[in-house]
Motif scaffolding. Structure first.
Motif, short mmCIF file in Angstrom:
data_model
loop_
_atom_site.label_atom_id
_atom_site.label_comp_id
_atom_site.label_asym_id
_atom_site.label_seq_id
_atom_site.Cartn_x
_atom_site.Cartn_y
_atom_site.Cartn_z
N SER A 68 0.85 -1.16 0.16
CA SER A 68 0.02 0.07 0.13
C SER A 68 0.78 1.17 -0.05
O SER A 68 0.58 2.19 -0.70
CB SER A 68 -1.06 0.12 1.24
N VAL A 69 1.91 1.48 0.84
CA VAL A 69 2.94 2.37 0.79
C VAL A 69 3.51 2.53 -0.39
O VAL A 69 3.67 3.73 -1.11
CB VAL A 69 4.03 2.32 1.72
N PHE A 70 4.04 1.52 -1.24
CA PHE A 70 4.45 1.48 -2.30
C PHE A 70 3.32 2.11 -3.45
O PHE A 70 3.81 2.95 -4.39
CB PHE A 70 4.99 0.03 -2.98
N ALA A 71 2.31 1.58 -3.52
CA ALA A 71 1.36 2.07 -4.39
C ALA A 71 0.95 3.36 -4.19
O ALA A 71 0.79 4.17 -5.09
CB ALA A 71 0.06 1.12 -4.19
N GLY A 72 1.00 3.95 -2.89
CA GLY A 72 0.72 5.35 -2.57
C GLY A 72 1.96 6.17 -3.00
O GLY A 72 1.59 7.48 -3.64
N VAL A 88 -8.28 6.50 -6.34
CA VAL A 88 -7.35 5.43 -5.99
C VAL A 88 -6.77 5.20 -4.68
O VAL A 88 -6.71 4.25 -4.05
CB VAL A 88 -5.93 5.51 -6.98
N ALA A 89 -6.55 6.32 -3.86
CA ALA A 89 -6.05 6.25 -2.66
C ALA A 89 -7.25 5.92 -1.85
O ALA A 89 -6.99 5.02 -0.83
CB ALA A 89 -5.82 7.66 -2.18
N LEU A 90 -8.38 6.28 -1.98
CA LEU A 90 -9.63 5.53 -1.31
C LEU A 90 -9.81 3.97 -1.37
O LEU A 90 -10.13 3.47 -0.72
CB LEU A 90 -10.94 6.38 -1.56
N LEU A 91 -9.71 3.70 -2.75
CA LEU A 91 -9.81 2.28 -3.19
C LEU A 91 -8.59 1.65 -2.47
O LEU A 91 -9.08 0.53 -1.82
CB LEU A 91 -9.42 2.23 -4.63
#
Length: 121
Positions: A68-72, A88-91
């Motif tokens: 999640s941190v990497f995707a963020g 996307v952040a909410l998803l």
């Protein structure tokens, strides 16, 4: 305002996944696998199956948080519109909350509810 809410949901969901891993490890330290047979002789197969992988749930929580941190980070650096980034952040936050709830519910159902129901205790 919506940006702030999306950021809080995203960060809160990462914290929830990490706290869930700690919760599961502390509960498993108090109630080992032998707890499943404390309600009676019948131990459901679902409980045995989940008891096999639940000790790895804290590590899975760390993995989900790291992804999640990497995707963020990728999302932060992308060239997309701000509204798309927020969605996307909410998803990602919703998926993290789902994993946290899934791990917690699995622990409660497999370790406490099903063995008690199977033995009519």
């Amino acid at each position: 305002m919506f940006r702030l809410v999306a950021i809080f949901v995203y960060l809160g969901s990462i914290i929830a996944v990490l706290l869930t891993g700690g919760l599961i490890s502390s509960v498993l330290a108090l109630y080992p696998v032998s707890h499943l047979s404390s309600f009676g002789p019948v131990v459901p197969a679902v409980s045995q199956t989940h008891a096999a992988w639940l000790p790895a749930a804290p590590m899975m929580g760390w993995a989900v948080a790291a992804v999640s941190v990497f995707a963020g980070g990728l999302l932060w650096r992308s060239q997309r519109a701000v509204t798309c980034k927020l969605q996307v952040a909410l998803l990602i936050g919703a998926l993290n909350y789902f994993f946290a709830l899934f791990f917690t519910t699995t622990l409660l159902v497999a370790y406490f509810y099903l063995p008690k129901v199977a033995n009519a205790a």
